[in-house]
Design an enzyme around this catalytic site. Sequence first.
Site, PDB file in Angstrom:
ATOM      1  N   LYS A  15       0.829  -1.209   0.000  1.00  0.00           N
ATOM      2  CA  LYS A  15       0.000   0.000   0.000  1.00  0.00           C
ATOM      3  C   LYS A  15       0.867   1.266   0.000  1.00  0.00           C
ATOM      4  O   LYS A  15       0.621   2.194  -0.754  1.00  0.00           O
ATOM      5  CB  LYS A  15      -0.928   0.008   1.234  1.00  0.00           C
ATOM      6  CG  LYS A  15      -1.853  -1.197   1.306  1.00  0.00           C
ATOM      7  CD  LYS A  15      -2.755  -1.166   2.528  1.00  0.00           C
ATOM      8  CE  LYS A  15      -2.025  -1.234   3.851  1.00  0.00           C
ATOM      9  NZ  LYS A  15      -1.308  -2.507   4.111  1.00  0.00           N
ATOM     10  N   ARG A  90      -9.358   0.685   8.767  1.00  0.00           N
ATOM     11  CA  ARG A  90      -8.878  -0.651   9.121  1.00  0.00           C
ATOM     12  C   ARG A  90      -9.948  -1.445   9.853  1.00  0.00           C
ATOM     13  O   ARG A  90      -9.699  -2.600  10.223  1.00  0.00           O
ATOM     14  CB  ARG A  90      -7.671  -0.519  10.039  1.00  0.00           C
ATOM     15  CG  ARG A  90      -6.329  -0.787   9.352  1.00  0.00           C
ATOM     16  CD  ARG A  90      -5.274  -0.593  10.421  1.00  0.00           C
ATOM     17  NE  ARG A  90      -4.020  -1.217  10.133  1.00  0.00           N
ATOM     18  CZ  ARG A  90      -3.008  -0.647   9.487  1.00  0.00           C
ATOM     19  NH1 ARG A  90      -3.151   0.533   8.962  1.00  0.00           N
ATOM     20  NH2 ARG A  90      -1.871  -1.281   9.341  1.00  0.00           N
ATOM     21  N   ARG A 124      11.779  -5.079   5.393  1.00  0.00           N
ATOM     22  CA  ARG A 124      11.437  -3.702   5.012  1.00  0.00           C
ATOM     23  C   ARG A 124      12.357  -2.734   5.763  1.00  0.00           C
ATOM     24  O   ARG A 124      12.655  -2.934   6.930  1.00  0.00           O
ATOM     25  CB  ARG A 124       9.984  -3.396   5.373  1.00  0.00           C
ATOM     26  CG  ARG A 124       9.625  -1.921   5.195  1.00  0.00           C
ATOM     27  CD  ARG A 124       8.138  -1.681   5.096  1.00  0.00           C
ATOM     28  NE  ARG A 124       7.418  -1.992   6.325  1.00  0.00           N
ATOM     29  CZ  ARG A 124       6.083  -1.918   6.437  1.00  0.00           C
ATOM     30  NH1 ARG A 124       5.339  -1.575   5.407  1.00  0.00           N
ATOM     31  NH2 ARG A 124       5.499  -2.217   7.579  1.00  0.00           N
ATOM     32  N   ARG A 159      11.467  -0.566  11.406  1.00  0.00           N
ATOM     33  CA  ARG A 159      10.406  -0.287  12.379  1.00  0.00           C
ATOM     34  C   ARG A 159      10.379  -1.389  13.434  1.00  0.00           C
ATOM     35  O   ARG A 159      10.543  -2.564  13.108  1.00  0.00           O
ATOM     36  CB  ARG A 159       9.049  -0.244  11.660  1.00  0.00           C
ATOM     37  CG  ARG A 159       8.811   1.054  10.930  1.00  0.00           C
ATOM     38  CD  ARG A 159       7.626   1.016  10.009  1.00  0.00           C
ATOM     39  NE  ARG A 159       6.439   0.361  10.525  1.00  0.00           N
ATOM     40  CZ  ARG A 159       5.298   0.245   9.845  1.00  0.00           C
ATOM     41  NH1 ARG A 159       5.207   0.744   8.616  1.00  0.00           N
ATOM     42  NH2 ARG A 159       4.266  -0.357  10.366  1.00  0.00           N
ATOM     43  N   ARG A 170       0.374  -8.801  13.806  1.00  0.00           N
ATOM     44  CA  ARG A 170      -0.281  -7.828  12.925  1.00  0.00           C
ATOM     45  C   ARG A 170      -1.097  -8.526  11.845  1.00  0.00           C
ATOM     46  O   ARG A 170      -2.158  -8.046  11.446  1.00  0.00           O
ATOM     47  CB  ARG A 170       0.761  -6.896  12.291  1.00  0.00           C
ATOM     48  CG  ARG A 170       1.261  -5.859  13.284  1.00  0.00           C
ATOM     49  CD  ARG A 170       2.556  -5.235  12.847  1.00  0.00           C
ATOM     50  NE  ARG A 170       2.412  -4.481  11.616  1.00  0.00           N
ATOM     51  CZ  ARG A 170       3.407  -4.244  10.777  1.00  0.00           C
ATOM     52  NH1 ARG A 170       4.609  -4.724  11.004  1.00  0.00           N
ATOM     53  NH2 ARG A 170       3.203  -3.542   9.688  1.00  0.00           N
TER      54      ARG A 170
HETATM   55  P1  ADP Z   1       1.586  -1.272   7.534  1.00  0.00           P
HETATM   56  O1  ADP Z   1       2.001  -0.256   6.503  1.00  0.00           O
HETATM   57  O2  ADP Z   1       2.654  -2.262   7.747  1.00  0.00           O
HETATM   58  O3  ADP Z   1       0.280  -1.911   7.217  1.00  0.00           O
HETATM   59  P2  ADP Z   1       0.918   0.976   9.174  1.00  0.00           P
HETATM   60  O4  ADP Z   1       2.081   1.894   9.091  1.00  0.00           O
HETATM   61  O5  ADP Z   1      -0.259   1.290   8.336  1.00  0.00           O
HETATM   62  O6  ADP Z   1       1.423  -0.503   8.914  1.00  0.00           O
HETATM   63  O7  ADP Z   1       0.416   0.879  10.681  1.00  0.00           O
HETATM   64  C1  ADP Z   1       1.300   0.659  11.753  1.00  0.00           C
HETATM   65  C2  ADP Z   1       0.514   0.572  13.063  1.00  0.00           C
HETATM   66  O8  ADP Z   1      -0.161   1.817  13.310  1.00  0.00           O
HETATM   67  C3  ADP Z   1      -0.598  -0.475  13.089  1.00  0.00           C
HETATM   68  O9  ADP Z   1      -0.116  -1.757  13.455  1.00  0.00           O
HETATM   69  C4  ADP Z   1      -1.539   0.104  14.141  1.00  0.00           C
HETATM   70  O10 ADP Z   1      -1.054  -0.110  15.454  1.00  0.00           O
HETATM   71  C5  ADP Z   1      -1.455   1.601  13.873  1.00  0.00           C
HETATM   72  N1  ADP Z   1      -2.480   2.051  12.884  1.00  0.00           N
HETATM   73  C6  ADP Z   1      -2.244   2.575  11.649  1.00  0.00           C
HETATM   74  N2  ADP Z   1      -3.397   2.873  11.030  1.00  0.00           N
HETATM   75  C7  ADP Z   1      -4.400   2.523  11.886  1.00  0.00           C
HETATM   76  C8  ADP Z   1      -5.821   2.554  11.804  1.00  0.00           C
HETATM   77  N3  ADP Z   1      -6.463   3.023  10.722  1.00  0.00           N
HETATM   78  N4  ADP Z   1      -6.527   2.094  12.871  1.00  0.00           N
HETATM   79  C9  ADP Z   1      -5.907   1.627  13.969  1.00  0.00           C
HETATM   80  N5  ADP Z   1      -4.572   1.550  14.106  1.00  0.00           N
HETATM   81  C10 ADP Z   1      -3.810   2.001  13.074  1.00  0.00           C
HETATM   82  P1  ADP Z   2       2.258  -1.809   3.208  1.00  0.00           P
HETATM   83  O1  ADP Z   2       2.237  -0.299   3.173  1.00  0.00           O
HETATM   84  O2  ADP Z   2       1.047  -2.422   2.579  1.00  0.00           O
HETATM   85  O3  ADP Z   2       2.527  -2.327   4.578  1.00  0.00           O
HETATM   86  P2  ADP Z   2       4.811  -1.544   1.776  1.00  0.00           P
HETATM   87  O4  ADP Z   2       4.513  -0.759   0.566  1.00  0.00           O
HETATM   88  O5  ADP Z   2       5.504  -0.834   2.893  1.00  0.00           O
HETATM   89  O6  ADP Z   2       3.468  -2.296   2.303  1.00  0.00           O
HETATM   90  O7  ADP Z   2       5.675  -2.817   1.333  1.00  0.00           O
HETATM   91  C1  ADP Z   2       6.145  -3.766   2.289  1.00  0.00           C
HETATM   92  C2  ADP Z   2       7.534  -4.248   1.886  1.00  0.00           C
HETATM   93  O8  ADP Z   2       7.449  -5.002   0.671  1.00  0.00           O
HETATM   94  C3  ADP Z   2       8.549  -3.135   1.623  1.00  0.00           C
HETATM   95  O9  ADP Z   2       9.807  -3.596   2.031  1.00  0.00           O
HETATM   96  C4  ADP Z   2       8.481  -2.957   0.108  1.00  0.00           C
HETATM   97  O10 ADP Z   2       9.714  -2.459  -0.420  1.00  0.00           O
HETATM   98  C5  ADP Z   2       8.225  -4.381  -0.352  1.00  0.00           C
HETATM   99  N1  ADP Z   2       7.414  -4.470  -1.589  1.00  0.00           N
HETATM  100  C6  ADP Z   2       6.406  -3.667  -2.009  1.00  0.00           C
HETATM  101  N2  ADP Z   2       5.885  -4.086  -3.189  1.00  0.00           N
HETATM  102  C7  ADP Z   2       6.590  -5.208  -3.520  1.00  0.00           C
HETATM  103  C8  ADP Z   2       6.548  -6.125  -4.636  1.00  0.00           C
HETATM  104  N3  ADP Z   2       5.658  -5.977  -5.631  1.00  0.00           N
HETATM  105  N4  ADP Z   2       7.420  -7.149  -4.644  1.00  0.00           N
HETATM  106  C9  ADP Z   2       8.327  -7.307  -3.633  1.00  0.00           C
HETATM  107  N5  ADP Z   2       8.405  -6.498  -2.562  1.00  0.00           N
HETATM  108  C10 ADP Z   2       7.559  -5.454  -2.506  1.00  0.00           C
END
Ligand code: ADP
Ligand code: ADP
Length: 212
Positions: A15, A90, A124, A159, A170
Site C-alpha cells: 500500500k 482498518r 522492510r 520499524r 499484525r
Molecule cells: P503497515 O504499513 O505495515 O500496514 P501501518 O504503518 O499502516 O502498517 O500501521 C502501523 C501501526 O499503526 C498499526 O499496526 C496500528 O497499530 C497503527 N495504525 C495505523 N493505522 C491505523 C488505523 N487506521 N486504525 C488503527 N490503528 C492504526
Molecule cells: P504496506 O504499506 O502495505 O505495509 P509496503 O509498501 O511498505 O506495504 O511494502 C512492504 C515491503 O514489501 C517493503 O519492504 C516494500 O519495499 C516491499 N514491496 C512492495 N511491493 C513489492 C513487490 N511488488 N514485490 C516485492 N516487494 C515489494
Amino acid sequence: MKSMIVLLGPPGAGKGTQGEKLQTELGYIRLSTGDMLREAVRNGTELGKLAKTYMDSGALVPNDVIIGLMKDKIQSLGKVPGIIFDGFPRTVEQAEALDKELDVDLALNFDVADGELIERLTQRRSCPNPSCQAVYHLVYNAPKVAGKCDKCGSELYQRDDDKAETVKNRLEVYRKNTFPLIGYYTDAKKICTIPGTGDINAIFEQVKKAIQ
Ligand code: ADP
Ligand code: ADP
Ligand code: ZN
C-alpha cells in the site's frame, strides 16, 4: 480519474509503495495513518504516547482516536482533487466514519500470500523523514546506497513492529478486523482486487488502469 481512493490489503501488501507512486506520479494527496502516528510518537505528543502502547504489540489504535485524527485531517485539507487513504480504514467502524466525511470512489485491494508478507515486512526498511516516508526492501527494492534513502539521503531504519514476533500478530489483527472491509466495499460495489505480487512497476500499471 477516480478521486477518493482507499488502499486495502494486509500489512506488507504494498500500500505504501503504490500510494507513494500515486502521490509522486499522479499528484494525489496520500494520507497514511501509520505515518501520522509514527510522527506523533517521534514528537512525543500525547497522541504519540497513547498510540505507541498499541503499535508496539501490533494491535490497532482505538477507533475513536483514529477517527478523530482523520476527521481533523480531512477537514483541514478542505476541497482537494484526490486523496489516497493508506492504512485507513482498518475496521468497519472506521469505514462507516469515512463514508460520513466523503464519497469513496474506489477501494483498491492488494492480494499477497502470507508467506511473502512475512518476508517483505521483516526485510522492510523505512525512511524516518516525515516529508519523505519512502519504503525499501533489502532484496526486492533495495536503496542505491545501502542504508540510505534514495530520495532524501536519510539513514533508513527498521520499524520496531517489523520484527518477526510483532509481524505475526499484525497479520492476525488484519484477518480479524480489517479483512471484513473487503465485504464492506464489495457490497458498496467499490472494490477492485489486484494481485500484489511481482514487479512493482507492473503492479502500478494495473493500479493506473483501475483508477481511470
Ligand atoms: P503497515 O504499513 O505495515 O500496514 P501501518 O504503518 O499502516 O502498517 O500501521 C502501523 C501501526 O499503526 C498499526 O499496526 C496500528 O497499530 C497503527 N495504525 C495505523 N493505522 C491505523 C488505523 N487506521 N486504525 C488503527 N490503528 C492504526
Ligand atoms: P504496506 O504499506 O502495505 O505495509 P509496503 O509498501 O511498505 O506495504 O511494502 C512492504 C515491503 O514489501 C517493503 O519492504 C516494500 O519495499 C516491499 N514491496 C512492495 N511491493 C513489492 C513487490 N511488488 N514485490 C516485492 N516487494 C515489494
Ligand atoms: Zn527519505
